[in-house]
Design an enzyme around this catalytic site. Structure first.
Site, PDB file in Angstrom:
ATOM      1  N   ASP A 100       0.824  -1.212   0.000  1.00  0.00           N
ATOM      2  CA  ASP A 100       0.000   0.000   0.000  1.00  0.00           C
ATOM      3  C   ASP A 100       0.863   1.270   0.000  1.00  0.00           C
ATOM      4  OD1 ASP A 100      -2.402   1.353   0.042  1.00  0.00           O
ATOM      5  OD2 ASP A 100      -3.170   0.373   1.848  1.00  0.00           O
ATOM      6  N   GLU A 157      -0.993   1.650  -5.208  1.00  0.00           N
ATOM      7  CA  GLU A 157      -0.560   3.046  -5.115  1.00  0.00           C
ATOM      8  C   GLU A 157      -1.675   3.970  -5.576  1.00  0.00           C
ATOM      9  OE1 GLU A 157       1.380   6.256  -7.605  1.00  0.00           O
ATOM     10  OE2 GLU A 157       0.017   4.618  -8.032  1.00  0.00           O
ATOM     11  N   TRP A 158      -2.858   3.370  -5.807  1.00  0.00           N
ATOM     12  CA  TRP A 158      -4.102   4.088  -6.117  1.00  0.00           C
ATOM     13  C   TRP A 158      -4.077   4.829  -7.458  1.00  0.00           C
ATOM     14  CZ3 TRP A 158      -2.583   6.862  -1.077  1.00  0.00           C
ATOM     15  CH2 TRP A 158      -2.616   5.964  -0.001  1.00  0.00           C
ATOM     16  N   GLY A 159      -3.091   4.508  -8.313  1.00  0.00           N
ATOM     17  CA  GLY A 159      -3.055   5.137  -9.635  1.00  0.00           C
ATOM     18  C   GLY A 159      -2.469   6.538  -9.652  1.00  0.00           C
ATOM     19  N   ASP A 218      -9.904   3.635  -3.552  1.00  0.00           N
ATOM     20  CA  ASP A 218     -10.695   2.461  -3.175  1.00  0.00           C
ATOM     21  C   ASP A 218     -12.097   2.405  -3.788  1.00  0.00           C
ATOM     22  OD1 ASP A 218      -8.490   2.294  -1.593  1.00  0.00           O
ATOM     23  OD2 ASP A 218      -9.579   1.885   0.254  1.00  0.00           O
TER      24      ASP A 218
HETATM   25  C1  GAL Z   1      -6.110   1.333   1.280  1.00  0.00           C
HETATM   26  C2  GAL Z   1      -6.200   0.311   0.172  1.00  0.00           C
HETATM   27  C3  GAL Z   1      -7.297  -0.660   0.544  1.00  0.00           C
HETATM   28  C4  GAL Z   1      -6.965  -1.318   1.861  1.00  0.00           C
HETATM   29  C5  GAL Z   1      -6.726  -0.266   2.943  1.00  0.00           C
HETATM   30  C6  GAL Z   1      -6.202  -0.867   4.223  1.00  0.00           C
HETATM   31  O1  GAL Z   1      -5.095   2.242   0.998  1.00  0.00           O
HETATM   32  O2  GAL Z   1      -6.456   0.938  -1.044  1.00  0.00           O
HETATM   33  O3  GAL Z   1      -7.481  -1.617  -0.479  1.00  0.00           O
HETATM   34  O4  GAL Z   1      -5.813  -2.121   1.705  1.00  0.00           O
HETATM   35  O5  GAL Z   1      -5.797   0.708   2.515  1.00  0.00           O
HETATM   36  O6  GAL Z   1      -5.961   0.086   5.212  1.00  0.00           O
END
Ligand code: GAL
Length: 397
Positions: free
Chosen positions: A159, A192-194, A214
């Protein structure tokens, strides 16, 4: 004159060498793939349903149900423990699993998952802290990779919380190298959310990369940083060329069965993820899933599209307001087609052979992947009535 021109050409040569060096620095050779995830990874992940409320019983139960429900037979393989399993680091810096929630330890849990014929996935973060404020792997990459390998980990989701000014590409390369150095084949999932367009640099670094922030269990719209299914779908337009065997765009884990969408909407979500060659990570409570949810998640004909070995992601070939056509080329020359109706009423949608770059004189076999029926052959185009927020998904050969 000669001396001047010699001097000038010398200068030019130095200049050229300099440009060549700079160029070489800017374009290092592409990284070798780790040879894993030749089709999009399939499995189950704790986060969408359980968030931080996880423990070894939840994981064991998920592994058991993965087998007893038929999900394993349908192709699901990884049981991934997302955030909040960690409690701290010991005196040697070794990551420690929360002893209250995971009293048997991670090695034993990994053994249990493996004994069910499944694979073991875990989560960490590229910064100091995970999104759930547990210790991240920054500065401990090689140590953590070795620890995961000793626990039998087969998959790491990594993450991007608390990374501040870290450079994404080199940060993910460090963990990619650490995983390889661990000596165990570990699928590497970049989360890394793109933000820095990981599709431009992720091939050879990881096996998949999140393209967005997400997902949340909703058909359309946005909720803070969270994206609905339709919102995520729009963000996949233009990304098809970056995916392929071993390196996939990841539009985030599935919400199928989590309760906030209708049966039609979940069917659409699953069908779209399959044509997008997305990793299929179920995110519901497997132990309590309804027969409808199970029927969606285990539709083998749709899964076969997701897992098609050619590994080409679908593109949106037509959009007329709320009516869309998504097409995925398949091994052997066939096409998977999703007709999507985003509107509030049922409506006919057509895919033409022109959309498929095929001659209109051609007759094609049509297989409906949700009713599991062969339909009459079609020539020049195929049309179907598509329910509101629904899809018709066919295979054309
Ligand atoms: C976000 C991630 C999610 C989940 C979450 C956990 O950054 O996009 O899929 O892993 O953290 O805290």
């Amino acid at each position: 004159m000669k001396r001047i021109s010699g001097f000038l050409s010398g200068l030019l040569a130095v200049g050229f060498m300099h440009v060549a060096t700079v160029k070489a620095e800017r374009a290092p050779p592409p990284r070798e793939s780790n040879g894993l995830a030749l089709t999009p990874p399939m499995g189950w992940n704790t986060w969408n349903k359980f968030g931080c409320a996880i423990n070894e019983t939840v994981i064991r139960q998920a592994a058991d149900t993965m087998v007893s429900s038929g999900m394993k037979d349908a192709g699901y393989e990884y049981i991934v423990i997302d955030d909040c399993w960690q409690s701290g680091r010991d005196a040697k810096g070794q990551i420690v699993a929360d002893p209250q929630r995971f009293p048997s330890g991670m090695k034993a849990l990994g053994d249990y998952i493996h004994s069910r014929g499944l694979k073991f996935g875990i989560y960490s973060d590229a910064g100091k802290l995970t999104c759930g404020k547990r210790p991240g792997s920054l500065g401990h990459e090689y140590q953590d990779a070795r620890t995961y390998a000793s626990w039998g980990v087969d998959y790491l989701k990594y993450d991007w919380c608390s990374t501040y000014s870290q450079d994404a590409k080199s940060t993910y390369e460090t963990m990619s190298d650490a995983l390889r150095a661990s000596g165990r084949p570990i699928v590497f999932s970049i989360c890394e959310w793109g933000l820095s367009k990981p599709w431009l640099w992720g091939k050879g670094v990881g096996n998949m990369w999140r393209t967005t922030d997400d997902i949340y269990d909703h058909w359309e719209g946005r909720h803070g940083f969270e994206h609905s299914v339709m919102d995520i779908l729009d963000l996949q337009v233009g990304l098809a060329g970056y995916a392929g065997p071993g390196h996939w765009n990841d539009p985030d884990m599935l919400e199928v069965g989590n309760g906030k969408m209708t049966f039609e909407e979940y069917k659409s979500h699953f069908s779209l993820w399959a044509v997008l060659a997305a990793p299929l990570m179920a995110g519901n409570d497997l132990a309590t899933m309804t027969p409808e949810t199970k029927a969606i998640l285990t539709n083998k004909e749709v899964i076969a599209i997701d897992q098609d070995p050619l590994g080409v992601q679908a593109s949106r070939v037509a959009k007329h307001g709320d009516y869309e056509v998504w097409v995925r080329p398949l091994k052997g020359g066939g096409r998977a087609v999703v007709l999507l109706n985003r509107s509030k009423a049922s409506h006919p949608i057509t895919v033409t052979w022109d959309d498929l770059h095929l001659p209109s004189s051609l007759s094609l076999k049509v297989r409906d992947l949700w009713t599991h029926k062969d339909l009459p052959e079609a020539k020049g185009s195929f049309s179907a009535e598509v329910p509101s927020h629904g899809v018709v998904m066919v295979r054309l050969d």
